[in-house]
Design an enzyme around this catalytic site. Structure first.
Site, PDB file in Angstrom:
ATOM      1  CB  CYS A   1      -0.903   0.001   1.235  1.00  0.00           C
ATOM      2  SG  CYS A   1       0.043   0.070   2.776  1.00  0.00           S
TER       3      CYS A   1
ATOM      4  CB  ALA B   1       4.107  -0.543   2.033  1.00  0.00           C
TER       5      ALA B   1
ATOM      6  NE  ARG C   1      12.249  -0.929   1.275  1.00  0.00           N
ATOM      7  CZ  ARG C   1      12.530  -1.173  -0.004  1.00  0.00           C
ATOM      8  NH1 ARG C   1      12.026  -2.212  -0.600  1.00  0.00           N
ATOM      9  NH2 ARG C   1      13.299  -0.357  -0.698  1.00  0.00           N
TER      10      ARG C   1
ATOM     11  CG  HIS D   1       7.216   4.620  -4.223  1.00  0.00           C
ATOM     12  ND1 HIS D   1       6.997   3.697  -5.210  1.00  0.00           N
ATOM     13  CD2 HIS D   1       7.574   3.919  -3.118  1.00  0.00           C
ATOM     14  CE1 HIS D   1       7.226   2.477  -4.737  1.00  0.00           C
ATOM     15  NE2 HIS D   1       7.567   2.589  -3.465  1.00  0.00           N
TER      16      HIS D   1
END
Lengths: 519, 501
Positions: B72, B75, B106, B205
Site C-alpha cells: 500500500c 508501505a 527492509r 512513493h
C-alpha cells in the site's frame, strides 16, 4: 585527492555485508561520509545522551509517556484473525479493506514460520472509502471461491473498513444473493478493528465467528466427557498442538482441537505446494457444539469465545499457556475430571523426567533474575515456570496486558517467595523495558526476536520463546507446553546460561581457570 | 546487449490462456491486459525496442480476492522512501499493526547509535485506540511530538506517516506539524500516505517525494560549499549495504556523493540535494518525481544507472563519466580496468555452475529489469519477469532488457504465479517472502530479491561477487535432490535434477 583503494572482495572468498563493510576501504569511506556529509552531532553529545538513557531520571520520563508508543510487543487484530482462520480445514482468509495490510500479515507469518501464508484482500481504495466496499466483497468472494477452491472463506476486516463502517453480515449476504459463492457455502466472519485490543482479540473474534456460524440455530445434545480445546494465538502451535494431542491421545480423551494450525504451518517439502493442509475439520467444528466442555489454553485469547461456549450450555475453563510442572498438572487434571479418563502412567513418567531435569540443574537456575515479555498468557506461564525453577521474574511486561491481567499476575507472584520482588508492567512497550533493564538489571530476558535490540543495548542475554521469531529458525517446531515442552524450555534457558558462562570464562590465562569441562 | 537467446513464447502464451480460463469472466477480462509474451515487433528498431502500453497494462487497481502481492501507499512512503532516513523519527500514525509488520523488515543498513541519534530499526506508533478514531488524533499527535523531543533530543526531525484512518477521520496533521515544527524548531513532515490511496506502493512513493518537495526543500538556509563533481544518489535504500557498494565506485571515479537517498541518509543529505550537479537515479520508480522537480526548479540534470552486474556497471559508469568530461572518464576507465580481474574471476568461478539455468522474477521497483543483465553476465536465462507496481514507463524501459518470448506479468496473482512456475519449472525464482516458501515446496530454488534473502549487497562490483555466490548456493544446494522419498514410485513427473555438478 585521489583515492587509492585496494580491493576487499575476491572470487575465492566472497565477503558479504557483515565482513565486507569492516574492511578498511569501507570503514574509511563511511567515516568520511559521516564527517563530510551527514552533519552528525559531536561524538561526546551522542555518548552523553546514550549514558543518560541508562539512568533512573530517563526511566521516569520514559515510563511517564502518555501518547507515544515505541517498540510495542503486540500486533493488530486482523493478524490474529488470519492466524485463527489458518487453523481450519481448507479455509482461506479474506480480509476486507486495504490490501497492503494483507501483504503485511502474510509476510509476518511467513517470516516466523518459514512457511507459505495465504490470505486475500478485498483491495479497497479511495472509491470504496467513499461508497463502501460492497462491490469489492461481491467480486472478491467470487474470485477467491473460483481461484483457490476453499471449503470455507473466513472474513475479517482492516481498520479502513471498520472506520467507514462496512457491515460484514449484510455484505456477505448480499454477495451470496449475487451468486459470488453458493448460498450454503460457509463464510464466517469477524469484525477485527485494529484500533481495539490486539492480535489476541482478533484471534478470539474469528474463532467465535466460526463457532457462531456453525453452531447458531443447531440443537445441542451434550456428549458427556467430550472436550473442545482452543489453543489461542501461538507461534509455537506446530510443536505445541502436536504435543497436546499426544497427551490427550495417551489419556484416551474424546476431544476436538478447535483451530489447529499445526499442519498448515508445517507442510513437508516433497515437490508439492499445499496451499491448505490440516486444520480442524468443518464436520468436527459442527460436532464440537455437543462437547461437555470447552477449554481454552490461553485465557486472554478467548474471552468472548468462551463466553459464547457458556451461552450454548458448555462448561468452560481457561488456562494460561500450560507450560511447566504445575500448570501442566492443572490442565491434565481438569481434562481428567471432565473426561473421566485417568492420567496414565506414561504421562506421570514424563512429569517425573521434567522434574528430574529441573533437580539436576537447579543450582544453575536458583536465584536467576528474569525479564519476561510477550502475550499475557505466555508471560504468566513463563513467570510461573521460572519460579518453579527457583528463578525470580523481576519484570513481567505485556503491551497487550489489561488491568485484570496485571491483577492476576500480582496474585501469582505473591504466591511464591520467588515473586516477591517482581514487577508487572501492563500496557508498557519495549522502550520502557530498555529503561527497566538498565536501572534494574536481570540475568536473562525472555521474549521474541524484537528483544535482540534490548540484548544489544543492555547486554541482557535474550531467549526467544515467543512469536514472532524471525532471526532463529525452527524453534516453533518443538513444543513449549506440557512436560516435554517444559524440558525444551528448561534446556533452552540452560544453554543460554552455559554459553554465556563459557564465553565469560574463555580468555586464555585470564578467566579460563573457570572454563570447566563439567558443569 | 548481453546474452543471445529466445524464450518459448508459444508455451508462455498457452500458460496465459490456461490461467485466464480459471477466472470468473469479469476478472479474466481484467487480468488479460496484465499478461503478455514479448514479441519483437520492430526488427529494424534495434536498440529502441520499448514495450508499449498495448503490451501490458499497469498501475491499475488490483482485483479483489485474487491474492495480489502488492502493498500500500504507507508501505511505499514509510517502508521505502522515508523509513531509511536515519536521524529522523518516523511515526506510524494510526493503529499499531502497520508499523509493527514493517518494523526492521527492509534492511536499510545504516551506521549510528540506534535510539540516540539514529532510529531506523525502531517502531514509533501512535497506537490508535477507539477514542482516537472517534475524537480524532491531532491532540495525541501533538503530545507524541513533544514526547519525542523530550526522549530523543538528538533526532534531526520527525515524519508523520499516515495510516488508513487518518484520512478517513479528517485529522489535520499538516496543521499539527506546522505548529510543532515552529515550537521545537525542527523539521516535521506530514505525509498523506494512507494505505487506501492509489493502487499499490507506488502512490506512496509519489506522495513521499512530494512531501520532500513541500516540507524539506527551501526551508532552511543550507550552508554547503558545493563542488564541480557533486552528485546525489537517489533511490538507493542501502538494502544490505547496496548504496555503500555503489558509493565506493562513484568516489573512485572522482565524484563526490553529497547525498544518498535515502539509505543511510541524514536529513541534511536531503536538504542540500538541490546544490548538487547531477542526480543519479537508481530506483526510477520510487524517486523519479523528485528528480523531475529538481530538474525543473533547480536545473539539476538526472540520469538513470544500473549497478547490477559488470555489463551494466561498466556501461553506467561510462555514461555517468561522460557527463563530467575527460578527467572523470579517464579515471573511470582505470576503475573499470582495476575491477576487471575480479569480474573475470567471479565469472570464471560461477558461470560454469550457472550457465543456461532459467530464472523467473517477480519483484518491484527497478529490479524486474535491472537485475536481468546481471544474471546474463553469468550466462543465466530470464524466462519471465513482472512488476508489483510498475507504470507504463517501466514497461517501456523493460523492452531493452527482455528477450523474445519472455513471459510478462503485471501485478501477478498468487494463482497465476504458481501456475506459471509450475508450467515453466525454472531453475530459480527471484521474488519476495510471500512467494518464497510456496516455490521452495515445489522443489524450485528461490532467492528473495527484495531483501537479498538477508545477504547482499548486490550492487557494484563487490556486490556482483555476492550475487553470483548466492545464485550458485541457491541452485546447487543438495537439498533439492532429497525431495522425493526413494521408496515412492517415480510415476509422477520427476523433479528436475538440480544437484551440484
Amino acid at each position: 585527492m585521489e583515492k587509492v583503494t585496494t580491493m576487499p572482495q575476491s572470487a575465492e572468498k566472497v565477503l558479504d555485508h557483515a565482513p565486507l563493510f569492516r574492511e578498511p576501504e569501507y570503514r574509511q569511506m563511511l567515516a568520511e561520509k559521516k564527517l563530510n556529509f551527514e552533519c552528525p552531532h559531536p561524538d561526546q553529545i551522542v555518548t552523553d545522551q546514550r549514558e543518560l538513557t541508562k539512568t533512573w531520571e530517563y526511566r521516569e520520563k520514559n515510563l511517564a509517556r502518555e501518547a507515544l508508543v515505541i517498540n510495542p510487543a503486540k500486533a493488530c487484530q486482523p493478524l490474529g484473525a488470519v492466524f485463527a482462520a489458518a487453523g481450519f480445514e481448507r479455509t482461506m482468509s479474506f480480509v476486507h479493506g486495504s490490501q497492503g495490510c494483507v501483504a503485511y500479515y502474510r509476510s509476518h507469518l511467513s517470516r516466523h514460520f518459514k512457511e507459505p501464508s495465504s490470505a486475500v484482500s478485498s483491495s479497497m481504495t479511495e472509491d470504496a472509502a467513499v461508497f463502501g466496499g460492497l462491490k469489492n466483497m461481491v467480486d472478491g468472494l467470487a474470485n477467491t471461491y473460483k481461484l483457490y477452491d476453499p471449503k470455507m472463506i473466513a472474513v475479517s476486516t482492516t481498520c479502513m473498513a471498520e472506520v467507514i463502517g462496512d457491515d460484514l453480515r449484510s455484505f456477505i449476504e448480499n454477495a451470496k444473493n449475487e451468486g459470488s459463492v453458493p448460498c450454503d457455502f460457509d463464510v464466517p466472519f469477524a469484525h477485527t478493528p485494529a484500533f481495539v485490543g490486539s492480535h489476541v482479540d482478533g484471534y478470539d473474534g474469528m474463532v467465535k465467528g466460526v463457532l457462531e456460524h456453525f453452531w447458531k440455530g443447531s440443537e445441542r445434545s451434550q456428549a458427556a466427557g467430550t472436550i473442545n480445546i482452543i489453543p489461542g494465538f501461538d507461534g509455537f502451535c506446530v510443536g505445541n498442538n502436536r504435543e497436546l494431542k499426544r497427551l490427550l491421545d495417551l489419556m484416551g480423551v474424546t476431544y476436538t482441537v478447535i483451530q489447529d494450525a499445526s499442519d498448515q504451518f508445517d507442510t513437508p517439502s516433497d515437490g508439492e505446494y499445499r496451499m491448505y493442509d490440516g486444520g480442524t475439520k468443518i464436520e468436527d467444528v459442527k460436532g464440537a457444539l455437543n462437547a461437555e466442555a470447552t477449554l481454552s489454553l490461553q485465557h486472554y485469547n478467548t474471552r468472548k469465545t468462551l463466553e459464547y461456549c457458556n451461552e450454548v450450555g458448555q462448561a468452560t475453563a481457561s488456562f494460561h499457556y500450560p507450560l511447566g510442572v504445575q500448570a501442566t498438572d492443572e490442565f491434565l487434571m481438569k481434562v481428567s475430571a471432565i473426561s473421566g479418563q485417568e492420567i496414565p502412567e506414561t504421562i506421570r513418567m514424563d512429569r517425573g523426567r521434567l522434574v528430574d531435569a529441573m533437580a539436576d540443574s537447579q543450582s544453575w537456575l536458583h536465584g536467576k533474575k528474569y525479564a519476561i515479555y510477550g502475550d499475557p498468557d505466555f508471560v504468566y506461564a513463563m513467570a510461573r515456570f521460572v519460579m518453579e525453577t527457583g528463578g525470580e521474574p523481576t519484570h513481567c511486561l505485556a503491551t497487550n496486558g489489561t488491568s485484570t491481567w496485571e491483577a492476576e499476575m500480582k496474585e501469582l507472584l505473591a504466591s511464591s517467595s520467588f515473586g516477591q520482588d517482581a514487577q508487572v508492567w501492563a500496557g508498557k512497550d519495549l522502550w520502557a523495558m530498555r529503561s527497566l533493564l538498565f536501572t534494574e538489571p536481570v540475568d536473562l530476558l525472555i521474549g521474541n526476536s524484537y528483544g535482540k535490540y534490548l540484548e544489544r543495548d543492555t547486554g541482557t542475554p535474550l531467549i526467544r520463546l515467543m512469536f514472532p521469531i524471525f532471526d532463529r529458525h525452527h524453534h516453533h517446531r518443538f513444543p513449549l507446553m506440557g512436560y516435554q515442552g517444559g524440558l525444551r524450555v528448561l534446556t533452552t534457558i540452560l544453554d543460554k546460561i552455559f554459553d554465556k558462562l563459557d564465553r565469560e570464562t574463555s580468555e586464555t590465562g585470564v578467566t579460563d581457570y573457570s572454563y570447566d569441562l563439567t558443569r | 546487449m548481453g546474452l543471445d537467446y529466445e524464450n518459448d513464447g508459444a508455451l508462455h502464451a498457452k500458460l496465459i490462456e490456461d490461467v485466464l480460463s480459471q477466472y470468473p469472466d469479469k476478472a479474466a477480462k481484467r487480468r488479460k491486459k496484465h499478461l503478455s509474451v514479448v514479441t519483437s515487433k520492430d526488427e529494424a528498431g534495434g536498440e529502441d525496442k520499448g514495450l508499449s502500453e498495448c503490451d501490458v497494462k499497469s498501475n491499475i487497481k488490483s482485483i479483489p480476492g485474487v491474492m495480489t502481492i502488492r502493498g500500500c501507499a504507507y508501505a511505499g512512503s514509510k517502508g521505502v522512501v522515508w523509513g531509511p532516513v536515519k536521524d529522523m523519527v518516523h511515526i506510524s500514525h494510526g493503529p499499531v499493526g502497520c508499523g509493527q509488520y514493517s518494523w526492521s523488515q527492509r534492511r536499510n543498513y545504516y551506521v549510528g547509535t540506534t535510539g540516540i541519534d539514529t532510529f531506523v530499526t525502531m517502531q514509533f506508533t501512535s497506537d490508535f485506540q477507539e477514542k482516537d478514531i472517534v475524537f480524532g488524533g491531532d491532540k495525541k499527535l501533538e503530545k507524541i511530538i513533544d514526547e519525542i523531543e523530550d526522549l530523543f533530543p538528538l533526532s534531526g526531525g520527525i515524519s508523520v506517516q499516515s495510516e488508513c484512518p487518518i484520512g478517513l477521520i479528517g485529522d489535520d496533521i499538516e496543521a499539527v506539524s506546522r505548529k510543532k515544527a515552529k515550537e521545537h524548531e525542527k523539521t516535521i513532515v506530514p505525509v498523506r500516505c494512507e494505505g487506501f490511496r492509489g493502487v499499490s506502493q507506488s502512490l506512496g512513493h509519489h506522495i513521499a517525494n512530494d512531501a520532500i518537495r513541500d516540507w524539506v526543500f527551501d526551508k532552511d538556509d543550507v550552508a554547503f560549499e558545493s563542488g564541480p563533481y557533486d552528485v546525489n544518489v537517489v533511490g538507493d535504500y542501502n538494502i544490505g549495504g547496496d548504496a555503500w557498494a555503489s558509493r565506493i565506485l562513484l568516489e573512485e571515479i572522482g565524484l563526490r556523493v553529497v547525498g544518498n537517498w535515502s539509505g543511510d541518509a541524514t536529513l541534511a543529505e536531503i536538504e542540500r540535494a538541490p546544490k548538487a550537479k547531477l542526480n543519479l537515479i537508481h530506483c526510477y520508480r520510487s524517486m523519479n518525481y523528485i528528480c523531475r522537480h529538481m530538474e525543473e526548479k533547480y536545473g539539476i540534470a538526472w540520469m538513470e544507472y544500473n549497478f547490477f552486474g559488470p555489463t551494466q556497471i561498466e556501461a553506467s559508469l561510462r555514461n555517468i563519466a561522460k557527463h563530467f568530461g575527460p578527467e572523470i572518464e579517464e579515471k573511470t576507465e582505470k576503475v573499470i580496468a582495476k575491477y576487471r580481474p575480479l569480474v573475470d574471476a567471479v565469472i570464471a568461478k560461477y558461470r560454469p555452475r550457472l550457465e543456461g539455468r532459467t530464472v523467473m522474477l517477480y519483484v518491484g521497483g527497478l529490479r524486474p529489469r535491472h537485475v536481468i543483465t546481471a544474471y546474463e553476465d553469468l550466462a543465466m536465462v530470464i524466462v519471465g519477469t513482472g512488476y508489483e507496481f510498475a507504470h507504463n514507463d517501466d514497461y517501456q524501459r523493460t523492452g531493452h532488457y527482455v528477450k523474445n518470448g519472455t513471459l510478462l506479468y503485471d501485478d501477478v496473482t498468487g494463482y497465476e504465479l504458481e501456475k506459471f512456475i509450475e508450467g515453466i519449472r525454472p531453475d530459480l525464482v527471484g521474488s519476495g517472502i510471500k512467494e518464497k516458501y510456496p516455490v521452495q515446496k515445489m522443489g524450485i530454488p528461490f532467492r528473495q530479491m527484495h531483501s537479498w534473502d538477508y545477504s547482499g549487497p548486490y550492487h557494484g562490483y563487490d556486490g556482483f561477487a555476492i550475487f553470483a555466490r548466492d545464485m550458485d548456493l541457491a541452485i546447487n544446494n543438495p537439498v533439492w535432490g532429497l525431495y522425493r522419498a526413494p521408496w515412492k514410485k517415480m510415476k509422477d513427473a520427476p523433479l528436475r535434477a538440480v544437484a551440484a555438478e
